[in-house]
Design a protein around this motif. Structure first.
Motif, short mmCIF file in Angstrom:
data_model
loop_
_atom_site.label_atom_id
_atom_site.label_comp_id
_atom_site.label_asym_id
_atom_site.label_seq_id
_atom_site.Cartn_x
_atom_site.Cartn_y
_atom_site.Cartn_z
N MET A 17 -5.86 1.90 3.85
CA MET A 17 -4.45 1.62 3.61
C MET A 17 -3.74 1.92 4.92
SD MET A 17 -4.08 3.53 -0.11
CE MET A 17 -2.85 2.49 -0.90
N ASP A 18 -2.47 1.54 5.04
CA ASP A 18 -1.76 1.83 6.28
C ASP A 18 -1.51 3.34 6.41
OD1 ASP A 18 0.93 2.44 5.10
OD2 ASP A 18 0.71 0.38 4.42
N LYS A 52 -7.53 1.42 -5.44
CA LYS A 52 -7.21 0.23 -4.66
C LYS A 52 -8.30 -0.81 -4.90
CE LYS A 52 -6.14 -1.81 -0.22
NZ LYS A 52 -5.80 -1.64 1.19
N ALA A 53 -7.94 -1.86 -5.64
CA ALA A 53 -8.88 -2.92 -5.99
C ALA A 53 -8.98 -3.92 -4.85
CB ALA A 53 -8.43 -3.61 -7.27
N LEU A 108 -9.49 5.62 -4.41
CA LEU A 108 -10.79 4.96 -4.56
C LEU A 108 -10.63 3.49 -4.19
CD1 LEU A 108 -13.76 4.90 -5.42
CD2 LEU A 108 -12.99 4.34 -7.73
N VAL A 109 -11.42 3.05 -3.22
CA VAL A 109 -11.45 1.64 -2.82
C VAL A 109 -12.70 1.04 -3.42
CG1 VAL A 109 -11.47 0.03 -0.88
CG2 VAL A 109 -10.29 2.24 -0.66
N PHE A 110 -12.55 -0.02 -4.23
CA PHE A 110 -13.70 -0.56 -4.94
C PHE A 110 -13.53 -2.05 -5.22
CE2 PHE A 110 -10.54 0.13 -8.07
CZ PHE A 110 -10.83 -0.66 -9.18
N ASP A 114 0.84 -1.20 0.00
CA ASP A 114 0.00 0.00 0.00
C ASP A 114 0.88 1.25 0.00
OD1 ASP A 114 -2.43 -1.29 -0.07
OD2 ASP A 114 -2.86 -1.06 2.06
N SER A 115 1.88 1.27 0.86
CA SER A 115 2.80 2.41 0.90
C SER A 115 3.57 2.53 -0.40
CB SER A 115 3.77 2.28 2.08
OG SER A 115 3.11 2.56 3.30
N ALA A 116 3.95 1.39 -0.98
CA ALA A 116 4.64 1.40 -2.27
C ALA A 116 3.74 2.01 -3.34
CB ALA A 116 5.06 -0.01 -2.66
N ALA A 117 2.45 1.65 -3.32
CA ALA A 117 1.51 2.18 -4.30
C ALA A 117 1.37 3.69 -4.16
CB ALA A 117 0.16 1.50 -4.15
N ALA A 118 1.26 4.17 -2.93
CA ALA A 118 1.13 5.61 -2.71
C ALA A 118 2.38 6.35 -3.18
CB ALA A 118 0.87 5.88 -1.23
N LEU A 119 3.54 5.78 -2.89
CA LEU A 119 4.81 6.40 -3.29
C LEU A 119 4.94 6.44 -4.81
CD1 LEU A 119 7.61 7.55 -2.60
CD2 LEU A 119 8.45 5.17 -2.52
N ARG A 120 4.65 5.31 -5.46
CA ARG A 120 4.79 5.26 -6.93
C ARG A 120 3.77 6.18 -7.62
NH1 ARG A 120 9.48 3.65 -5.93
NH2 ARG A 120 9.99 1.44 -5.99
N ALA A 121 2.56 6.25 -7.08
CA ALA A 121 1.55 7.13 -7.66
C ALA A 121 2.04 8.58 -7.63
CB ALA A 121 0.23 7.00 -6.91
#
Length: 249
Positions: A207-208, A170-171, A223-225, A153-160
């Motif tokens: 997310m964390d 977030k699927a 978006l959480v879906f 989750d943190s990796a996704a936020a950083l890369r985004a």
């Protein structure tokens, strides 16, 4: 063109998007391992998004194969840091599977790993990843940030944030964020919209905290879906009111 159940006719609201897929997206039910059918289903949904001109980066988890946390319980023979690295390597397997599924549909895909693994992937380099996106290649990001103790989750936020994405999707296997676990509590209430502060205050499982803080600082909406609902990824990118949005207001 009218909208259909599979999302036809939906005009994207966002040009560059980060999609976070947990490892369970690649598995089948509670079974471990990679399901070819589930992986191809993801690839087909991604194809429909890319066909609409969206630049898509995908961060993959590895929980369907191995979770580092499963080895970090008391008395485990395996050191927690080593366990985290094992979990990161599991994401490479999912990334390779998704890359092959996408290329079977004739879409150029690049697998970039935060842990150098030149025989099977490119190293993650921010400018290179952006260039792939600009060339309309699907960019699959594996191995988290390459550091133990950091969630996907943190990796996704950083890369985004690094890649200049406009939204983080977030699927999940549920259709948004609930006041309680909807699988155990039938009276749990689904939120349509939350602020970052509400998520932290109420300790909601979006997310964390480091990931939420990163998105808040970058003003990155989340978006959480439920990705398994037909056409949901297209609707999310079109900005339709599905799932739960987390943003400033």
């Amino acid at each position: 063109m009218s909208e259909t159940a599979n999302g036809d006719g939906l005009k994207p609201k966002y040009k560059r998007v980060l999609l976070k897929l947990s490892g369970e997206a690649f598995g089948q039910g509670s079974k471990s391992g990679i399901s070819i059918d589930e992986t191809l289903n993801i690839a087909q949904q991604v194809k429909r998004v890319v066909d609409r001109g969206v630049q898509l980066a995908i961060v993959v988890g590895g929980g369907n194969i191995l979770r580092g946390a499963q080895f970090s319980a008391g008395g485990s023979l395996i050191n927690e840091v080593t366990a985290d690295y094992m979990g990161m390597l599991a994401t490479i397997l999912n990334g390779l599977a998704l890359q092959e599924a996408m290329e079977s549909l004739n879409y150029q895909t690049r697998l970039l790993s935060a842990i150098p693994m030149q025989s099977v992937s490119e190293p993650y380099i921010r400018r290179r990843a952006i260039r792939h996106l600009e060339k309309n290649r699907v960019v699959v990001l594996a191995a988290g940030t390459g550091n133990p103790g950091v969630t996907t989750d943190s990796a996704a936020a950083l890369r985004a944030w690094e890649l200049g994405c406009e939204v983080l999707l977030k699927a999940t296997r549920v259709d948004g964020v609930y006041s309680d676990d909807p699988e155990r509590n039938p009276h749990a209430v689904r939120y349509e919209k939350l602020t970052y502060a509400q998520v932290v205050r109420d300790n909601l499982r979006v997310m964390d905290i480091p990931a939420i803080d990163r998105c808040r600082e970058a003003k990155m909406p989340i978006l959480v879906f439920d990705y398994k609902r037909e056409g949901s990824i297209e609707r999310a990118i079109a900005g339709h009111p599905i799932g739960t949005w987390v943003c400033d207001s």
